[in-house]
Design a protein around this motif. Structure first.
Motif, PDB file in Angstrom:
ATOM      1  N   GLY A  32       0.808  -1.210   0.000  1.00  0.00           N
ATOM      2  CA  GLY A  32       0.000   0.000   0.000  1.00  0.00           C
ATOM      3  C   GLY A  32       0.842   1.262   0.000  1.00  0.00           C
ATOM      4  O   GLY A  32       2.052   1.231   0.221  1.00  0.00           O
ATOM      5  N   ALA A  33       0.159   2.368  -0.230  1.00  0.00           N
ATOM      6  CA  ALA A  33       0.818   3.658  -0.363  1.00  0.00           C
ATOM      7  C   ALA A  33       1.349   4.168   0.971  1.00  0.00           C
ATOM      8  O   ALA A  33       0.798   3.868   2.030  1.00  0.00           O
ATOM      9  CB  ALA A  33      -0.151   4.672  -0.957  1.00  0.00           C
ATOM     10  N   GLU A  34       2.423   4.934   0.881  1.00  0.00           N
ATOM     11  CA  GLU A  34       2.999   5.654   2.018  1.00  0.00           C
ATOM     12  C   GLU A  34       3.209   7.086   1.554  1.00  0.00           C
ATOM     13  O   GLU A  34       4.052   7.333   0.691  1.00  0.00           O
ATOM     14  CB  GLU A  34       4.325   5.036   2.450  1.00  0.00           C
ATOM     15  N   ARG A  35       2.448   8.000   2.110  1.00  0.00           N
ATOM     16  CA  ARG A  35       2.468   9.400   1.690  1.00  0.00           C
ATOM     17  C   ARG A  35       2.159   9.470   0.190  1.00  0.00           C
ATOM     18  O   ARG A  35       1.133   8.954  -0.222  1.00  0.00           O
ATOM     19  CB  ARG A  35       3.779  10.084   2.059  1.00  0.00           C
ATOM     20  N   HIS A  36       3.010  10.052  -0.610  1.00  0.00           N
ATOM     21  CA  HIS A  36       2.731  10.150  -2.046  1.00  0.00           C
ATOM     22  C   HIS A  36       3.500   9.111  -2.860  1.00  0.00           C
ATOM     23  O   HIS A  36       3.573   9.202  -4.077  1.00  0.00           O
ATOM     24  CB  HIS A  36       3.004  11.569  -2.568  1.00  0.00           C
ATOM     25  N   PHE A  37       4.031   8.111  -2.183  1.00  0.00           N
ATOM     26  CA  PHE A  37       4.745   7.021  -2.857  1.00  0.00           C
ATOM     27  C   PHE A  37       3.964   5.719  -2.736  1.00  0.00           C
ATOM     28  O   PHE A  37       3.192   5.527  -1.804  1.00  0.00           O
ATOM     29  CB  PHE A  37       6.133   6.800  -2.240  1.00  0.00           C
ATOM     30  N   LEU A  48      11.648   0.222  -4.497  1.00  0.00           N
ATOM     31  CA  LEU A  48      11.250   1.082  -5.608  1.00  0.00           C
ATOM     32  C   LEU A  48      10.054   1.879  -5.132  1.00  0.00           C
ATOM     33  O   LEU A  48       9.051   1.304  -4.700  1.00  0.00           O
ATOM     34  CB  LEU A  48      10.881   0.268  -6.848  1.00  0.00           C
ATOM     35  N   ASP A  49      10.162   3.195  -5.169  1.00  0.00           N
ATOM     36  CA  ASP A  49       9.084   4.081  -4.747  1.00  0.00           C
ATOM     37  C   ASP A  49       8.407   4.652  -5.984  1.00  0.00           C
ATOM     38  O   ASP A  49       8.937   5.575  -6.622  1.00  0.00           O
ATOM     39  CB  ASP A  49       9.628   5.216  -3.873  1.00  0.00           C
ATOM     40  N   PHE A  50       7.261   4.097  -6.339  1.00  0.00           N
ATOM     41  CA  PHE A  50       6.523   4.579  -7.500  1.00  0.00           C
ATOM     42  C   PHE A  50       5.839   5.894  -7.130  1.00  0.00           C
ATOM     43  O   PHE A  50       5.259   6.019  -6.049  1.00  0.00           O
ATOM     44  CB  PHE A  50       5.505   3.530  -7.951  1.00  0.00           C
ATOM     45  N   MET A  51       5.935   6.876  -8.019  1.00  0.00           N
ATOM     46  CA  MET A  51       5.362   8.191  -7.763  1.00  0.00           C
ATOM     47  C   MET A  51       4.618   8.662  -9.007  1.00  0.00           C
ATOM     48  O   MET A  51       5.182   8.678 -10.116  1.00  0.00           O
ATOM     49  CB  MET A  51       6.468   9.193  -7.412  1.00  0.00           C
ATOM     50  N   SER A  52       3.365   9.033  -8.825  1.00  0.00           N
ATOM     51  CA  SER A  52       2.580   9.564  -9.934  1.00  0.00           C
ATOM     52  C   SER A  52       3.130  10.928 -10.341  1.00  0.00           C
ATOM     53  O   SER A  52       3.375  11.780  -9.489  1.00  0.00           O
ATOM     54  CB  SER A  52       1.114   9.718  -9.531  1.00  0.00           C
ATOM     55  N   VAL A  53       3.324  11.102 -11.642  1.00  0.00           N
ATOM     56  CA  VAL A  53       3.753  12.382 -12.195  1.00  0.00           C
ATOM     57  C   VAL A  53       2.926  12.668 -13.446  1.00  0.00           C
ATOM     58  O   VAL A  53       2.397  11.751 -14.070  1.00  0.00           O
ATOM     59  CB  VAL A  53       5.271  12.412 -12.521  1.00  0.00           C
TER      60      VAL A  53
END
Length: 121
Positions: A32-37, A48-53
Motif C-alpha cells: 500500500g501507499a505511504e504518503r505520495h509514494f 522502488l518508490d513509484f510516484m505519480s507524475v
C-alpha cells in the motif's frame, strides 16, 4: 560499508497501479501507499518508490534473478498477457535469448519504464 542503493523513484501514471503491476510480475508484495509514494520492497536493501507524475519519462531498471525466479516472472508475464522480448527495442518479440546472459527479457509499463530481467542459467 559498501555503497548500496537504498531506493529509487520510479515515475508512474498511477503510482499504486504501477506498484501493483511491478509487484505482481516480479512475485513481490505491495503493501500500500505511504504518503505520495507506492513502495515495493525488492530485497533487504532496495525499495522502488513509484510516484505519480504528470508526464512520466520512463526509466530503465535491470534486475539479476536466479533461474527459478526468472521462470516465475516469465510465467506471470505470459499469464497476464504482458508483452516481453529479448531486446529493448523489441520488448514484445516473445524471446528470452539475451545477449548478456543465458536468459533475459524486457517488459514495459504504462509510463514507459523498461524493466530488464536477467538470469545466468
Amino acid at each position: 560499508m559498501p555503497i548500496t542503493l537504498n531506493h529509487t523513484i520510479v515515475p508512474a501514471v498511477d503510482n499504486e497501479a504501477a506498484a501493483r503491476f511491478f509487484a505482481s510480475v516480479m512475485g513481490l508484495e505491495y503493501l500500500g501507499a505511504e504518503r505520495h509514494f507506492a513502495p515495493v520492497r525488492v530485497n533487504d536493501s532496495l525499495t522502488l518508490d513509484f510516484m505519480s507524475v504528470e508526464n512520466p519519462d520512463g526509466h530503465h531498471l535491470a534486475f539479476d534473478v536466479d533461474p527459478a525466479s526468472f521462470d516465475g516472472i516469465l510465467a506471470r508475464l505470459r499469464a497476464a498477457g504482458v508483452p516481453y522480448g529479448n531486446d529493448p527495442g523489441s520488448s514484445d518479440n516473445g524471446r528470452t535469448d539475451h545477449p548478456l546472459c543465458a536468459r533475459g527479457l524486457y517488459f514495459t509499463d504504462d509510463a514507459g519504464n523498461l524493466y530488464e530481467v536477467m538470469s545466468p542459467e
